[in-house]
Design an enzyme around this catalytic site. Structure first.
Site, mmCIF file in Angstrom:
data_model
loop_
_atom_site.group_PDB
_atom_site.id
_atom_site.type_symbol
_atom_site.label_atom_id
_atom_site.label_comp_id
_atom_site.label_asym_id
_atom_site.label_seq_id
_atom_site.Cartn_x
_atom_site.Cartn_y
_atom_site.Cartn_z
ATOM 1 N N ASP A 163 7.583 26.674 -81.642
ATOM 2 C CA ASP A 163 7.153 28.044 -81.953
ATOM 3 C C ASP A 163 5.958 28.045 -82.911
ATOM 4 O O ASP A 163 5.773 28.979 -83.688
ATOM 5 C CB ASP A 163 8.307 28.875 -82.542
ATOM 6 C CG ASP A 163 9.489 28.946 -81.591
ATOM 7 O OD1 ASP A 163 9.265 29.069 -80.371
ATOM 8 O OD2 ASP A 163 10.639 28.887 -82.063
ATOM 9 N N ASN A 188 4.250 31.156 -74.443
ATOM 10 C CA ASN A 188 5.646 31.482 -74.751
ATOM 11 C C ASN A 188 5.685 32.819 -75.483
ATOM 12 O O ASN A 188 4.700 33.220 -76.106
ATOM 13 C CB ASN A 188 6.232 30.388 -75.650
ATOM 14 C CG ASN A 188 7.682 30.626 -75.999
ATOM 15 O OD1 ASN A 188 8.486 30.998 -75.132
ATOM 16 N ND2 ASN A 188 8.051 30.434 -77.253
ATOM 17 N N HIS A 226 8.027 34.672 -78.436
ATOM 18 C CA HIS A 226 9.054 34.361 -79.434
ATOM 19 C C HIS A 226 9.362 35.632 -80.234
ATOM 20 O O HIS A 226 8.443 36.289 -80.734
ATOM 21 C CB HIS A 226 8.552 33.257 -80.368
ATOM 22 C CG HIS A 226 9.551 32.913 -81.425
ATOM 23 N ND1 HIS A 226 10.673 32.148 -81.163
ATOM 24 C CD2 HIS A 226 9.635 33.274 -82.732
ATOM 25 C CE1 HIS A 226 11.386 32.043 -82.277
ATOM 26 N NE2 HIS A 226 10.770 32.717 -83.237
ATOM 27 N N SER A 237 5.932 37.681 -80.870
ATOM 28 C CA SER A 237 4.639 36.988 -80.795
ATOM 29 C C SER A 237 4.492 36.267 -79.467
ATOM 30 O O SER A 237 5.414 35.564 -79.042
ATOM 31 C CB SER A 237 4.537 35.915 -81.895
ATOM 32 O OG SER A 237 4.855 36.417 -83.172
HETATM 33 C C1 GRF Z 1 13.078 37.306 -75.392
HETATM 34 O O1 GRF Z 1 13.448 38.171 -76.423
HETATM 35 C C2 GRF Z 1 12.098 36.276 -75.871
HETATM 36 O O2 GRF Z 1 11.392 36.661 -77.003
HETATM 37 C C3 GRF Z 1 12.961 35.108 -76.213
HETATM 38 O O3 GRF Z 1 14.041 35.160 -75.330
HETATM 39 C C4 GRF Z 1 14.242 36.483 -74.896
HETATM 40 C C5 GRF Z 1 14.320 36.458 -73.398
HETATM 41 O O4 GRF Z 1 14.754 37.659 -72.856
HETATM 42 N N1 GRF Z 1 12.178 33.899 -76.123
HETATM 43 P P1 GRF Z 1 14.665 37.906 -71.289
HETATM 44 O O5 GRF Z 1 15.411 36.766 -70.607
HETATM 45 O O6 GRF Z 1 13.215 37.944 -70.904
HETATM 46 O O7 GRF Z 1 15.362 39.217 -71.055
#
Ligand code: GRF
Length: 212
Positions: A145, A107, A109, A136
């Site tokens: 997370d 993932n 985050h 991260s």
């Molecule tokens: C990203 O900033 C990620 O860190 C978070 O959700 C956002 C997704 O953005 N988990 P995208 O859909 O990849 O543009």
């Protein structure tokens, strides 16, 4: 060729970064399918544009989280993925889902974990007057997370920054580090062992890989 499945809920800019890296062979793998829990997610269009099978499953059609995740797992497993990538997938995963993909589920985050797990990270950074923010990439475990961090990128916070500016600054870094981590995994350099991330046979520190 390693097979990657990506889960999204929205814009899919991180998905796009991974699609681009596969096309440019910076990742020695192929995205077999993209799944979304939102039918209108723009990321599904990005997938179709790249000729990647794009699927939407609506939670409203299922009797609870376990049933939804069971069907999602069934459909994901039809692609026999080596790696499942959460890229802005905004849905809590059932323990059975996490257990099924453990060690091959990552993932991204938008915070310097362990700071600010959960939602609204950019807002909290601004409200707390932090001078540093970031993102991260981590292995997913049952703790929200909270799984072992693989790689972080930090960005400065400047006076006058608003949520939009800081989100863009963080996402710019995400689009660099997420494809890199995916490439490490598909090249067999990265694994999770005993709740710790290992790269090239070395246990990574708590904040992930750090260049010397
Ligand atoms: C990203 O900033 C990620 O860190 C978070 O959700 C956002 C997704 O953005 N988990 P995208 O859909 O990849 O543009």
């Amino acid at each position: 060729m390693k097979h990657i499945v990506v889960l999204i809920s929205g814009n899919g800019s991180n998905l796009q970064a991974i699609i681009d890296a596969c096309q440019q062979q910076r990742i020695n793998g192929t995205i077999s399918a993209v799944f979304s829990n939102k039918a209108g997610a723009y990321g599904l269009e990005r997938a179709s544009e790249a000729n990647i099978p794009a699927h939407a499953l609506s939670p409203a059609d299922y009797d609870g989280r376990e049933a939804f995740d069971r069907e999602l797992m069934r459909q994901i497993d039809a692609y026999a993925p080596d790696l499942v990538v959460l890229a802005g997938y905004m849905r809590i995963l059932s323990p059975a889902f996490v257990a099924h993909y453990t060690g091959r589920l990552i993932n991204i985050h938008p915070s310097l974990l362990p700071k600010y797990p959960g939602l609204y990270t950019h807002r909290q950074v601004l409200e707390n007057g932090d001078e540093e923010h970031g993102t991260s990439v981590h292995f997913v475990t049952d703790e929200l997370d909270g799984g072992p961090v693989i790689l972080q990128a930090s960005v400065p916070v400047f006076d006058g920054d608003d949520e939009e500016i800081i989100t863009a600054r963080v996402q710019h870094q995400e689009h660099a580090i997420y494809p890199l981590v995916v490439s490490w995994f598909v090249d067999g350099r990265l694994e999770m062992r005993a709740n710790q991330a290992w790269l090239d046979g070395k246990a990574l520190p708590a904040r992930g890989y750090a260049a010397d």
